[in-house]
Design an enzyme around this catalytic site. Structure first.
Site, PDB file in Angstrom:
ATOM      1  N   HIS A 409       0.801  -1.218   0.000  1.00 41.05           N
ATOM      2  CA  HIS A 409       0.000   0.000   0.000  1.00 41.05           C
ATOM      3  C   HIS A 409       0.834   1.269   0.000  1.00 41.05           C
ATOM      4  O   HIS A 409       0.331   2.330  -0.382  1.00 41.05           O
ATOM      5  CB  HIS A 409      -0.946   0.015   1.200  1.00 41.05           C
ATOM      6  CG  HIS A 409      -2.157  -0.842   1.010  1.00 41.05           C
ATOM      7  ND1 HIS A 409      -2.148  -2.200   1.237  1.00 41.05           N
ATOM      8  CD2 HIS A 409      -3.409  -0.538   0.601  1.00 41.05           C
ATOM      9  CE1 HIS A 409      -3.346  -2.691   0.977  1.00 41.05           C
ATOM     10  NE2 HIS A 409      -4.122  -1.717   0.595  1.00 41.05           N
ATOM     11  N   GLY A 410       2.068   1.195   0.431  1.00 42.86           N
ATOM     12  CA  GLY A 410       2.862   2.406   0.408  1.00 42.86           C
ATOM     13  C   GLY A 410       4.165   2.260   1.160  1.00 42.86           C
ATOM     14  O   GLY A 410       4.334   1.370   1.990  1.00 42.86           O
TER      15      GLY A 410
END
Length: 566
Positions: A409-410
């Site tokens: 996700h990041g």
């Protein structure tokens, strides 16, 4: 180009008009060109990465499948990749302007277009990246063509092993560089600086290409499926390129599988009124979720997460508000994508299925971001061993899968922490999962048991929703310090019930209750199209209400789709 921007609707009207005039092959070629325009609207330089990734996995698919790449196809991919490096990286497209400035993300093209102008001197004046990328591309393409000969002469087993290593390694290398290079450099800064290393010199100001995680995972699923024998290699480069870049799913999914998507792209589409109206409703409902609800709740969420003081009530309300914001933002994008696909006669996979009605984390992950959770299951959890080697190995595999899912996700430690939290509750729920209830003895006992099960289901849903909201607090937090502080506030209990959180806008005040009521009815009816069975006056009122609240939502401050950064 954003789904909730005026330029997208102009773009889609043009695409749809051309689509109706062409046959299937013409439609596919037009959709491929439209997809590149759609993605290039964000930043034309990123088109080079899309072409590079497409060419790489197309060739690897043929290596893994039939074992040879026709000379004409090798030449086509080589020329297109080199040409893309020159057109999209070497040329300085910022030299082209509409009324003084090129339209940017979220800016209305209608308001910024004027007399187009081109500074030809700047257009052909590349920076150092624009010089070295084509040189590196030419060298890479030349090396790949030299390696092809020995590779094609290998035994099938060895060739396929080398091919899968090449495709997975190259995709992860590209993804890792653009998404995680600075993350790991920043993480080691505190360790390296005291030792005298020039940390700042190692830092690269790399811009994250929009949607790179989505199209990379989609490409990897194709080559892995070919390697496993679950899919045939795609022989036509343009067909494969459309599978990767089909514009509704290119930036934020769903992450399509080749077995689901290609039959829909390779067979004639028959457009009819029923399909079109269902697609238009999905577009309306998706925009309602995003513009009316998500953008409204963003005001409240940001007022707490961007402040330095928060009460217990602030943290609770902001966490719940973010749970609905991220759901409406992401599922709203997916609804629009599925609606656009349905209008074009192409059914995309369901990506959200009432996730907040889940009672357990395992159920949640069959309802939330289904294309990613199923990807992690099929290409990570099961290859790790799944649940085949005992409970200890199962818990390890669950934790590893969710940790990597969080990192997907990041590039931030709060995403890793969120993944660890999701893995932990999966393991805990699995550890304390109940057995099947025993059969009851009589009718009265059956009624009591049925009532008890219903109450238990409600309590289980409420408990898991509370855990989910805490997880979203971890996800949204701006730093680990904020995670610690907000967790401390929550654990201190409701001693301070006054709140400073900003109120959502009018669209959110009316839109959120309508959304909750709609999804409760959807859950009760057990079908996503229950609204089509409603009497015509009620259905018309529903459409009018959604449209009215959507119009109210146009006054909200527009925010970028949350998952564009992933």
């Amino acid at each position: 180009m954003l789904f909730n921007s005026p330029e997208f609707f102009v773009f889609f009207l043009i695409v749809y008009a051309l689509y109706r005039l062409l046959g299937m092959r013409g439609q596919n070629r037009m959709l491929l060109a439209a997809s590149y325009i759609f993605y290039g609207w964000w930043d034309v330089r990123f088109l080079y990465l899309v072409v590079l990734s497409t060419g790489l996995d197309y060739c690897c698919g043929l290596i893994l499948g039939p074992g040879r790449i026709p000379a004409s196809d090798r030449a086509k991919v080589s020329v297109l990749t080199i040409l893309a490096s020159v057109l999209f990286v070497t040329l300085n497209w910022s030299a082209m302007s509409w009324g003084g400035a090129m339209p940017t993300l979220g800016e209305s093209a209608a308001s910024s277009w004027a007399e187009p102008s081109i500074d030809w001197g700047r257009l052909a004046s590349p920076d150092w990246i624009g010089v070295w990328v084509p040189i590196g591309t030419i060298a890479t393409v030349a090396a790949a063509n030299l390696v092809y000969g020995p590779l094609s002469r290998m035994t099938t087993k060895r060739r396929r092993r080398v091919g899968i290593i090449l495709t997975v390694g190259a995709n992860l290398l590209l993804l890792g560089f653009f998404k995680y290079f600075n993350f790991f450099i920043d993480s080691f800064t505190r360790v390296l600086e005291p030792m005298g290393f020039p940390v700042e010199a190692m830092h690269l100001h790399v811009i994250l290409p929009a949607g790179i995680s989505f199209y990379t995972f989609q490409s990897m699923s194709y080559t892995i499926d070919v390697y496993r024998g679950k899919a045939e290699a795609i022989r036509d480069f343009e067909d494969y390129a459309l599978f990767v870049t089909f514009f509704p799913v290119l930036v934020a999914g769903p992450i399509e599988r080749v077995g689901h998507m290609m039959p829909r792209l390779m067979t004639p589409r028959r457009l009819n009124l029923d399909q079109t109206t269902r697609g238009l409703f999905l577009i309306l409902f998706g925009l309602f979720k995003k513009m009316a609800v998500a953008d409204s709740l963003a005001v409240s969420v940001n007022s707490v997460f961007n402040s330095h003081t928060a009460t217990w009530a602030d943290v609770v309300l902001a966490s719940v508000a973010f749970a609905f914001q991220i759901y409406c933002d992401f599922s709203g994008y997916t609804d629009v994508a599925r609606g656009v696909g349905k209008v074009l006669g192409i059914d995309l996979m369901l990506n959200f299925n009432l996730p907040y009605f889940s009672r357990t984390p395992s159920e949640f992950w069959t309802r939330w971001h289904i294309s990613l959770s199923s990807w992690l299951r099929d290409y990570l959890y099961i290859p790790l061993g799944g649940s085949r080697h005992g409970e200890s190995a199962t818990y390890r595999n669950l934790m590893l899968t969710m940790l990597l899912g969080g990192l997907w996700h990041g590039a931030a430690w709060n995403f890793v922490l969120w993944g660890a939290f999701q893995g932990a509750i999966l393991c805990i729920y699995r550890l304390f999962s109940t057995r099947e209830p025993r059969p009851v003895a009589d009718e009265a006992s059956a009624d009591d048991a049925g009532l008890g099960r219903r109450l238990g289901a409600i309590l289980a849903t409420a408990l898991f929703f509370a855990l989910t909201c805490y997880g979203w607090m971890l996800f949204r937090a701006g730093s680990l310090n904020q995670v610690v502080e907000f967790t401390r506030i929550l654990l201190a209990g409701p001693s301070d019930l006054h709140f400073n959180i900003a109120k959502p806008t009018t669209a959110g005040v009316f839109g959120l209750p309508l959304l909750v009521a709609f999804e409760c009815l959807e859950y009760a009816y057990g079908t996503r199209v229950f609204y089509r069975s409603l009497p015509v006056p009620i259905r018309a009122a529903l459409y009018a209400t959604l449209l009215f609240i959507l119009i109210l939502g146009t006054s909200n401050v527009a925010t970028q789709f949350i998952y564009f950064q992933f």
